[in-house]
Design a protein around this motif. Sequence first.
Motif, PDB file in Angstrom:
ATOM      1  N   MET A 151       0.824  -1.198   0.000  1.00 47.23           N
ATOM      2  CA  MET A 151       0.000   0.000   0.000  1.00 47.23           C
ATOM      3  C   MET A 151       0.863   1.255   0.000  1.00 47.23           C
ATOM      4  SD  MET A 151      -3.018   1.104  -0.207  1.00 47.23           S
ATOM      5  CE  MET A 151      -4.442   0.358   0.489  1.00 47.23           C
ATOM      6  N   ALA A 152       1.999   1.193   0.671  1.00 44.02           N
ATOM      7  CA  ALA A 152       2.883   2.358   0.727  1.00 44.02           C
ATOM      8  C   ALA A 152       3.403   2.705  -0.667  1.00 44.02           C
ATOM      9  CB  ALA A 152       4.041   2.097   1.672  1.00 44.02           C
ATOM     10  N   LYS A 153       3.640   1.689  -1.505  1.00 44.93           N
ATOM     11  CA  LYS A 153       4.138   1.932  -2.853  1.00 44.93           C
ATOM     12  C   LYS A 153       3.081   2.671  -3.675  1.00 44.93           C
ATOM     13  CE  LYS A 153       6.356  -0.182  -6.775  1.00 44.93           C
ATOM     14  NZ  LYS A 153       7.046  -1.326  -7.305  1.00 44.93           N
ATOM     15  N   LEU A 154       1.833   2.268  -3.552  1.00 37.97           N
ATOM     16  CA  LEU A 154       0.746   2.937  -4.271  1.00 37.97           C
ATOM     17  C   LEU A 154       0.630   4.394  -3.830  1.00 37.97           C
ATOM     18  CD1 LEU A 154      -1.680   2.935  -6.174  1.00 37.97           C
ATOM     19  CD2 LEU A 154      -3.061   2.085  -4.271  1.00 37.97           C
ATOM     20  N   THR A 155       0.699   4.622  -2.544  1.00 40.40           N
ATOM     21  CA  THR A 155       0.636   5.988  -2.019  1.00 40.40           C
ATOM     22  C   THR A 155       1.787   6.828  -2.550  1.00 40.40           C
ATOM     23  OG1 THR A 155      -0.370   5.099  -0.004  1.00 40.40           O
ATOM     24  CG2 THR A 155       0.485   7.335   0.110  1.00 40.40           C
ATOM     25  N   GLN A 156       2.969   6.238  -2.622  1.00 40.31           N
ATOM     26  CA  GLN A 156       4.143   6.943  -3.146  1.00 40.31           C
ATOM     27  C   GLN A 156       3.949   7.268  -4.627  1.00 40.31           C
ATOM     28  OE1 GLN A 156       7.754   4.647  -3.150  1.00 40.31           O
ATOM     29  NE2 GLN A 156       9.050   6.437  -3.425  1.00 40.31           N
ATOM     30  N   GLN A 157       3.413   6.327  -5.396  1.00 40.65           N
ATOM     31  CA  GLN A 157       3.189   6.569  -6.822  1.00 40.65           C
ATOM     32  C   GLN A 157       2.159   7.672  -7.040  1.00 40.65           C
ATOM     33  OE1 GLN A 157       2.274   2.569  -8.085  1.00 40.65           O
ATOM     34  NE2 GLN A 157       4.368   2.230  -8.794  1.00 40.65           N
ATOM     35  N   ILE A 158       1.115   7.682  -6.241  1.00 42.20           N
ATOM     36  CA  ILE A 158       0.107   8.733  -6.347  1.00 42.20           C
ATOM     37  C   ILE A 158       0.734  10.091  -6.032  1.00 42.20           C
ATOM     38  CG2 ILE A 158      -2.009   9.665  -5.312  1.00 42.20           C
ATOM     39  CD1 ILE A 158      -2.922   6.694  -5.022  1.00 42.20           C
ATOM     40  N   ALA A 159       1.570  10.135  -5.017  1.00 45.64           N
ATOM     41  CA  ALA A 159       2.247  11.389  -4.656  1.00 45.64           C
ATOM     42  C   ALA A 159       3.136  11.874  -5.807  1.00 45.64           C
ATOM     43  CB  ALA A 159       3.070  11.196  -3.390  1.00 45.64           C
ATOM     44  N   ILE A 160       3.809  10.947  -6.486  1.00 44.07           N
ATOM     45  CA  ILE A 160       4.652  11.322  -7.623  1.00 44.07           C
ATOM     46  C   ILE A 160       3.792  11.863  -8.761  1.00 44.07           C
ATOM     47  CG2 ILE A 160       6.184  10.420  -9.433  1.00 44.07           C
ATOM     48  CD1 ILE A 160       7.310   8.501  -7.254  1.00 44.07           C
ATOM     49  N   LEU A 161       2.677  11.187  -9.043  1.00 46.16           N
ATOM     50  CA  LEU A 161       1.770  11.662 -10.095  1.00 46.16           C
ATOM     51  C   LEU A 161       1.262  13.063  -9.789  1.00 46.16           C
ATOM     52  CD1 LEU A 161      -0.377   8.479 -10.854  1.00 46.16           C
ATOM     53  CD2 LEU A 161       1.342   9.525 -12.339  1.00 46.16           C
ATOM     54  N   GLU A 162       0.889  13.293  -8.539  1.00 53.73           N
ATOM     55  CA  GLU A 162       0.392  14.613  -8.150  1.00 53.73           C
ATOM     56  C   GLU A 162       1.478  15.676  -8.279  1.00 53.73           C
ATOM     57  OE1 GLU A 162      -1.158  13.692  -4.254  1.00 53.73           O
ATOM     58  OE2 GLU A 162      -3.180  13.402  -5.057  1.00 53.73           O
ATOM     59  N   ARG A 163       2.712  15.335  -7.942  1.00 56.24           N
ATOM     60  CA  ARG A 163       3.815  16.298  -8.050  1.00 56.24           C
ATOM     61  C   ARG A 163       4.136  16.589  -9.517  1.00 56.24           C
ATOM     62  NH1 ARG A 163       6.191  20.718  -6.822  1.00 56.24           N
ATOM     63  NH2 ARG A 163       8.435  20.641  -6.644  1.00 56.24           N
ATOM     64  N   ILE A 164       4.120  15.546 -10.357  1.00 54.44           N
ATOM     65  CA  ILE A 164       4.342  15.754 -11.787  1.00 54.44           C
ATOM     66  C   ILE A 164       3.246  16.661 -12.341  1.00 54.44           C
ATOM     67  CG2 ILE A 164       4.358  14.661 -14.071  1.00 54.44           C
ATOM     68  CD1 ILE A 164       5.702  12.219 -12.731  1.00 54.44           C
ATOM     69  N   ASP A 165       2.005  16.407 -11.963  1.00 52.00           N
ATOM     70  CA  ASP A 165       0.890  17.240 -12.403  1.00 52.00           C
ATOM     71  C   ASP A 165       1.127  18.698 -12.019  1.00 52.00           C
ATOM     72  OD1 ASP A 165      -1.960  17.862 -13.223  1.00 52.00           O
ATOM     73  OD2 ASP A 165      -2.131  18.183 -11.057  1.00 52.00           O
ATOM     74  N   GLN A 166       1.539  18.915 -10.790  1.00 51.16           N
ATOM     75  CA  GLN A 166       1.785  20.284 -10.316  1.00 51.16           C
ATOM     76  C   GLN A 166       2.887  20.959 -11.140  1.00 51.16           C
ATOM     77  OE1 GLN A 166       3.705  20.577  -6.461  1.00 51.16           O
ATOM     78  NE2 GLN A 166       2.545  22.432  -5.974  1.00 51.16           N
ATOM     79  N   LEU A 167       3.964  20.247 -11.399  1.00 54.57           N
ATOM     80  CA  LEU A 167       5.074  20.814 -12.160  1.00 54.57           C
ATOM     81  C   LEU A 167       4.687  21.063 -13.620  1.00 54.57           C
ATOM     82  CD1 LEU A 167       7.992  18.755 -10.605  1.00 54.57           C
ATOM     83  CD2 LEU A 167       7.550  21.213 -10.311  1.00 54.57           C
ATOM     84  N   ILE A 168       3.862  20.181 -14.183  1.00 53.91           N
ATOM     85  CA  ILE A 168       3.395  20.394 -15.549  1.00 53.91           C
ATOM     86  C   ILE A 168       2.548  21.658 -15.607  1.00 53.91           C
ATOM     87  CG2 ILE A 168       1.867  19.524 -17.371  1.00 53.91           C
ATOM     88  CD1 ILE A 168       2.825  16.692 -16.649  1.00 53.91           C
ATOM     89  N   ARG A 169       1.673  21.856 -14.622  1.00 55.44           N
ATOM     90  CA  ARG A 169       0.835  23.060 -14.594  1.00 55.44           C
ATOM     91  C   ARG A 169       1.694  24.329 -14.502  1.00 55.44           C
ATOM     92  NH1 ARG A 169      -4.121  21.633 -14.420  1.00 55.44           N
ATOM     93  NH2 ARG A 169      -4.657  19.609 -13.632  1.00 55.44           N
ATOM     94  N   LEU A 170       2.793  24.235 -13.798  1.00 52.10           N
ATOM     95  CA  LEU A 170       3.708  25.373 -13.675  1.00 52.10           C
ATOM     96  C   LEU A 170       4.645  25.493 -14.886  1.00 52.10           C
ATOM     97  CD1 LEU A 170       4.684  24.915  -9.922  1.00 52.10           C
ATOM     98  CD2 LEU A 170       3.176  26.677 -10.882  1.00 52.10           C
ATOM     99  N   LYS A 171       4.554  24.501 -15.771  1.00 50.72           N
ATOM    100  CA  LYS A 171       5.428  24.428 -16.950  1.00 50.72           C
ATOM    101  C   LYS A 171       6.891  24.484 -16.532  1.00 50.72           C
ATOM    102  CE  LYS A 171       1.974  26.264 -20.028  1.00 50.72           C
ATOM    103  NZ  LYS A 171       1.034  27.285 -19.756  1.00 50.72           N
ATOM    104  N   SER A 172       7.200  23.737 -15.486  1.00 50.70           N
ATOM    105  CA  SER A 172       8.573  23.761 -14.965  1.00 50.70           C
ATOM    106  C   SER A 172       9.074  22.373 -14.582  1.00 50.70           C
ATOM    107  CB  SER A 172       8.652  24.702 -13.761  1.00 50.70           C
ATOM    108  OG  SER A 172       7.839  24.223 -12.714  1.00 50.70           O
ATOM    109  N   THR A 173       8.779  21.390 -15.422  1.00 52.75           N
ATOM    110  CA  THR A 173       9.293  20.050 -15.131  1.00 52.75           C
ATOM    111  C   THR A 173      10.769  19.945 -15.453  1.00 52.75           C
ATOM    112  OG1 THR A 173       8.779  19.177 -17.340  1.00 52.75           O
ATOM    113  CG2 THR A 173       7.066  18.956 -15.641  1.00 52.75           C
ATOM    114  N   GLY A 174      11.211  20.733 -16.449  1.00 53.24           N
ATOM    115  CA  GLY A 174      12.574  20.581 -16.937  1.00 53.24           C
ATOM    116  C   GLY A 174      12.660  19.346 -17.803  1.00 53.24           C
TER     117      GLY A 174
END
Length: 103
Positions: free
Chosen positions: A1-24
């Motif tokens: 379950m911890a792995k799923l939670t970690q993956q969701i957190a990564i997806l949410e962070r990628i989403d945030q960076l994409i919205r800021l257009k600053s993923t690099g």
Amino acid sequence: MAKLTQQIAILERIDQLIRLKSTGKPKQLAERLGVSEATVFRMIEIMKEMNAPICYDLTRQSYIYTKMTSFKCGFYVEELDSMTERNLSGGCGFVNMKQLLNF
């Protein structure tokens, strides 16, 4: 379950960076997230499979959304209007329930 939670957190962070257009670049994004570059590519593919309109913009050197979109992952409570509430059956229609109760 911890792995799923970690993956969701990564997806949410990628989403945030994409919205800021600053993923690099993918390598920079991987370093920022503390994951491998392969994981970044895998997560971007998962997002695309979930219909996220993502592409890499060479000019900005960032992943971007090509259309307005929103990403939500989790459970959200919302009020139902009376019509929607009335149409919920939970597997058994309300009329059928009344008949069963009167049986």
